[in-house]
Write a protein that holds these residues in place. Sequence first.
Motif, PDB file in Angstrom:
ATOM      1  N   ILE A 109       0.809  -1.230   0.000  1.00  0.00           N
ATOM      2  CA  ILE A 109       0.000   0.000   0.000  1.00  0.00           C
ATOM      3  C   ILE A 109       0.845   1.286   0.000  1.00  0.00           C
ATOM      4  O   ILE A 109       0.652   2.144  -0.845  1.00  0.00           O
ATOM      5  N   CYS A 166      -0.032   2.226   5.942  1.00  0.00           N
ATOM      6  CA  CYS A 166      -0.304   0.838   6.286  1.00  0.00           C
ATOM      7  C   CYS A 166       0.576   0.394   7.457  1.00  0.00           C
ATOM      8  O   CYS A 166       0.138   0.384   8.580  1.00  0.00           O
ATOM      9  N   LYS A 218       0.282 -11.276   8.478  1.00  0.00           N
ATOM     10  CA  LYS A 218      -0.613 -10.205   8.889  1.00  0.00           C
ATOM     11  C   LYS A 218      -0.808  -9.141   7.823  1.00  0.00           C
ATOM     12  O   LYS A 218      -1.602  -8.222   8.029  1.00  0.00           O
ATOM     13  N   PRO A 250      -2.313  -6.931   5.442  1.00  0.00           N
ATOM     14  CA  PRO A 250      -3.763  -6.827   5.234  1.00  0.00           C
ATOM     15  C   PRO A 250      -4.199  -6.771   3.770  1.00  0.00           C
ATOM     16  O   PRO A 250      -5.395  -6.762   3.506  1.00  0.00           O
ATOM     17  N   VAL A 251      -3.244  -6.737   2.835  1.00  0.00           N
ATOM     18  CA  VAL A 251      -3.620  -6.760   1.416  1.00  0.00           C
ATOM     19  C   VAL A 251      -4.318  -8.094   1.129  1.00  0.00           C
ATOM     20  O   VAL A 251      -3.815  -9.142   1.510  1.00  0.00           O
ATOM     21  N   GLU A 252      -5.473  -8.021   0.489  1.00  0.00           N
ATOM     22  CA  GLU A 252      -6.216  -9.255   0.232  1.00  0.00           C
ATOM     23  C   GLU A 252      -5.481 -10.103  -0.804  1.00  0.00           C
ATOM     24  O   GLU A 252      -4.836  -9.580  -1.705  1.00  0.00           O
TER      25      GLU A 252
END
Lengths: 306, 504
Positions: free
Chosen positions: B425, B433, B483, B485-487
Amino acid sequence: MSKITRRDFIKSSIGLAATTPFLTSDVEDGLAKIEKEGFPDLAVAKDGSPEALTRKALELLGGMKRFVSKGDIVVVKPNIGWDRNPEQAADTNPEVVAEVVRLCLEAGAKKVKVFDNPCNTAKRCYENSGIKKAASEAGAEVSYVVDFGFVNTKLPEGVKLKSWDLYKPALDCDVLINLPIAKHHGLTRLTLGMKNLMGIMGGNRGKIHWDIDQYLADLSNFVRPRLTILDGVRVLLRNGPQGGSLEDVKRLDTIVVGENIASVDAYGATLFDIKPSDLGFVKLGGQLDLGEINLERLWIEEKILS
Amino acid sequence: MRTLRRIAQIFFFLFFTYLFFSASYPLKSVIPVDLFLRADPLIAISSILSSRAFINTFLPALILILLTIPLGRVFCGWVCPLGTLLDGISYVSKSKIGKSITKLRTLKYYVLIFLLIGVLFSSQLVWFLDPISLLSRSFTLSILPMANFFLAEAFGIWFRMDVFQDFLLKLQGFFSSTVLPIQLTFFRFSGWVFLILLAIISLEFLSRRFWCRNLCPLGALYAFFSKFQLLRRRVSEKCTLCGDCTEVCKMDAIEGDFKSTKDTECILCWNCIKDCPAEVTSINFSGERRNLKFDLSRRGFLSSFVAGLFSVGILKTSYQDQNNRMGLVRPPGSRPEPEFLDRCIRCHKCIRICSTSGRFLQPSFLEGGLESFLTPVGVARYGYCEYNCTMCTEVCPTQAIHPLDLETKKKTVIGLAFIDRSRCIPWYKNEKCIVCEEQCPTPKKAIELREEKVVHFDGTERMVLRPYVIEELCIGCGICETKCPVEGESAIKVTPQNEQRWVD
């Protein structure tokens, strides 16, 4: 654009006229005069054992009985996020947690529950932080956060956070006591009361870092814990939020208690010599009426124990 | 004696299960949780031969070999948890004793030869059919996760009904503080491992102990050691030839004259003694010794020998995709890859215990070639190596993963994280991020944030905190990848770059 009717105009004029005297008197008296009746906004206890500090700070605020009534179900939500020991100051001090539990029980709580949704393996965090042992010995019901306990919850006032999986036992209780530890954080600079509430979130909560200040403000606005007790017994100055090196830990022996989460966080910022308004989430919290963040406007009772 | 045998079977099965559950955080069992594997002579012999090193954890196996010489296959009848499981299934389903085909019976010896040929060329194959490893693996990958799933599902339904939630949470707390992990666990190949166990159980309906009679290489090895067995079934001259004993012999080890016994098959279960109407049968130490036959044919021997050679050849020459190899992060304390493969018996003790900690380890597929199939490998998108944890290194029966103390482990590099700047991000869209930095466990963080002035797409300038991996500090634990968080695919990935292996 809505049209202003004559009636509306008159009503608001009267309202304005009614409040004007108070506003002007406020301006006249300046900021120095703060109402001294009732209870302070913030209570701060310094220099003493973690238990004594906690007890004193609550006493300054009028005692736990103000917040916990007989028969209440209380949730105490410490930070048990990391597999670290108390000296490393990544989790809330276990003695503080235990003392808060005792105070709640003394005030007549029917049950005190303690839990957190950690980042590391839950069992490791509960054990190594010393919180599981200390809190259960004090009489709390310490439980692990389980998947099925999360319920998708709508946050009607959320600007960014409109719905999320939140932990039901934390929402269902009579009194929620937020019990964070003050420490450094790479993104928000500090993690204090508002960020501690992330512990009742499930799902891919890493995502909230993408706009963390707004998310934290929305979450705090929805959850609105009854009380926030900030543990500043040991604080982490660098390499937060989990630290690991004792060189980064500083002993402050301070406990800050307040009803308004943003005010507590604002005071917390000063422990690190940071201006409260420099923290994005504190600023937003102030705007969302989560507490006054200008410390000069607050009635702060400080007591040095030793 | 039969009652005693049944009690012993139940005891050892429960003991096996107890040790299985003991392999969890916090690891404080006084008895080694891998005791059954350490006491398995097949695993001991194959690991020692394959790694060409004496492994002292296998002393219990030596004791079992010494016991087998006078006592015969008493392990199969009294101790083996898989045997007990099969007996239990038969007891419940009342399956028939069934006759054996002599030719089929010798299959287990060929299986043993086949497996041991591999060992001579440092190719560990015994794990596939060793009963203890097989059961340990099935428990880890499929049985417990399933039990856990159903329980969690039942709890979930209950929870949503909104009644007695407190009691429910207490109950769940009890389970999670004793036997169950707090979160559900998911494993690769759990279905396949379950099917193999199911197949072995299904064979029970062809005849009792079909697996033990015909296939089990450990049984074959025990039969080999029982060649000089003293404790044997004997029938006195008063035998009325009623034949009742053959109706109760699980192993079909009684010959047509009802008096002589195939001693290599007898597992000393005491059924024939208990059910002898004339009370003429006994099991004792007295009397003559008899040489035992294995009925091996030269053709069968050669075939299994050649089959063993070919499978070694196939395993050792299978193509190793270097791109996939990049994803093969081994647990800390692992020996250099060839030696690691020589030793690993896929008992999945490490995977089991890791599932109660960081949930890092999974059985591998073909990332490291056919030879490393089902070996433990870190899958960092799913779990990570807990910084304060050394448990996987403490439960390896063959020391493919060498024990590490906590301070050494914290400094043991198992890989290196790389940031994918096209997905991260702060890198690709200049926004906030830093979750990787927050999660990085080393006291001085191996992920550093640098505030940079960047020109955004719209031409405006802005400040953004960007993560950098500090190579000297990164230990490859993989929590950043877990961990992120990017899908979908993580924007930071751990590869075995810089990994340190244990060298004696």
